[in-house]
Design an enzyme around this catalytic site. Structure first.
Site, PDB file in Angstrom:
ATOM      1  N   TYR A  22      18.364  -7.730  54.949  1.00 46.82           N
ATOM      2  CA  TYR A  22      18.211  -8.763  55.972  1.00 46.82           C
ATOM      3  C   TYR A  22      18.705  -8.234  57.319  1.00 46.82           C
ATOM      4  O   TYR A  22      18.016  -8.359  58.337  1.00 46.82           O
ATOM      5  CB  TYR A  22      19.000 -10.010  55.574  1.00 46.82           C
ATOM      6  CG  TYR A  22      18.887 -11.137  56.589  1.00 46.82           C
ATOM      7  CD1 TYR A  22      17.725 -11.891  56.672  1.00 46.82           C
ATOM      8  CD2 TYR A  22      19.938 -11.436  57.441  1.00 46.82           C
ATOM      9  CE1 TYR A  22      17.604 -12.921  57.597  1.00 46.82           C
ATOM     10  CE2 TYR A  22      19.837 -12.465  58.371  1.00 46.82           C
ATOM     11  CZ  TYR A  22      18.665 -13.203  58.443  1.00 46.82           C
ATOM     12  OH  TYR A  22      18.563 -14.219  59.374  1.00 46.82           O
TER      13      TYR A  22
ATOM     14  N   SER B 174      19.261 -12.292  64.563  1.00 48.30           N
ATOM     15  CA  SER B 174      20.446 -12.788  63.858  1.00 48.30           C
ATOM     16  C   SER B 174      21.644 -11.956  64.279  1.00 48.30           C
ATOM     17  O   SER B 174      21.516 -10.759  64.547  1.00 48.30           O
ATOM     18  CB  SER B 174      20.263 -12.674  62.341  1.00 48.30           C
ATOM     19  OG  SER B 174      21.463 -13.011  61.658  1.00 48.30           O
TER      20      SER B 174
END
Length: 269
Positions: free
Chosen positions: A144, A131
């Site tokens: 995250y 990501s």
């Protein structure tokens, strides 16, 4: 020429389904995975195998089934992942462990399961879906960011360890795309009276807006296809809106505190 065989974790929806559908249209033999394929009756984009990245036995079984059916496994796309939001201080520890089990340990388990077959073949490709958030610590998304950042760094190490086997490992880092990730994301509760109550709620609302306004997942599928076509793909491959990718360049060139100020302004903190 025989079709290249692809295994995609988390292939039942979102980015995984988009990638698998696109590669199928390009004449790849695609196997996707889901924790319980029976929940996806009528799914006919490609074959779904049962696999839970938190349970190594299911990984071993799924990989063995692909190899038994096809005699080879050319490409692994580690796509299964989960989102998490919350203040660092207030996020339950069991949820921290869960996100690392799925986003970091899970992909490693799958890679370890496919490497012997790829080594025997003398070739193979692994694409880890990380990501853009993994390149920076984002407020209220720290766990995250950390889980995806860890996967990106382990990719850098693993590439060098397996280079003599004809196996390439690379990262694909999406920005915000219109998928169902927000629905499956763990949100630490906004607690009444918490010192983070107002600012965390504002950040949550902004995050959901970004996902809802995200790009078409087909862009990620096209990037995966482009990586597969390359003999020696780049280590890091961001995909997303211009400003999302440009933020990575800014992080490299700007002093830390100035970059932090840009993030604070972006998240209205």
């Amino acid at each position: 020429m025989d079709k290249k065989v692809v295994l995609i974790t988390g292939g039942s929806s979102g980015l995984g389904k988009a990638i698998g559908t696109y590669l199928t249209s390009k004449n790849f033999k695609v196997y996707g995975t889901a924790r319980n394929p029976k929940n996806y009756q009528g799914f006919d984009a490609f074959e779904l195998l049962p696999l839970d990245v938190k349970i190594p036995e299911t990984i071993t079984k799924a990989v063995a089934e692909v190899i038994s059916k096809e005699g080879r496994l050319d490409i692994l796309i580690n796509n299964a992942g989960v989102g998490i939001t919350g203040p660092i201080e207030e996020t339950p520890h069991e949820e921290i462990l869960n996100v690392f089990d799925i986003n970091f340990h899970g992909p490693i388990h799958v890679i370890k399961a496919v490497l012997p077959q790829m080594r025997e073949q003398g070739e193979g490709k692994v694409i880890n879906i990380t990501s853009i958030a993994g390149y920076m610590g984002l407020p209220f998304r720290g766990y995250y960011s950390a889980s995806k950042g860890a996967l990106g760094v382990i990719t850098e190490a693993l590439r060098m360890e397996v280079k003599d086997f004809g196996i390439s490992i690379t990262n694909l880092a999406p920005g915000d795309f219109a998928t169902n990730i927000a629905a499956g994301r763990y949100h630490a509760p906004v607690m009444d009276g918490s010192p983070y109550e107002a600012v965390y709620q504002k950040s949550l609302d902004l995050m959901n807006e970004h996902v809802d306004a995200g790009g078409d997942p087909i862009q990620v599928a096209e990037k995966v296809y482009a990586i597969i076509q390359k003999q020696n793909p780049k280590i890091h491959n961001p995909v997303g809106e211009f400003m999302q990718k440009f933020s990575l360049f800014l992080k490299k060139v700007l002093p830390d505190k100035i970059y932090e100020r840009l993030l604070l302004n972006h998240y209205k903190l």
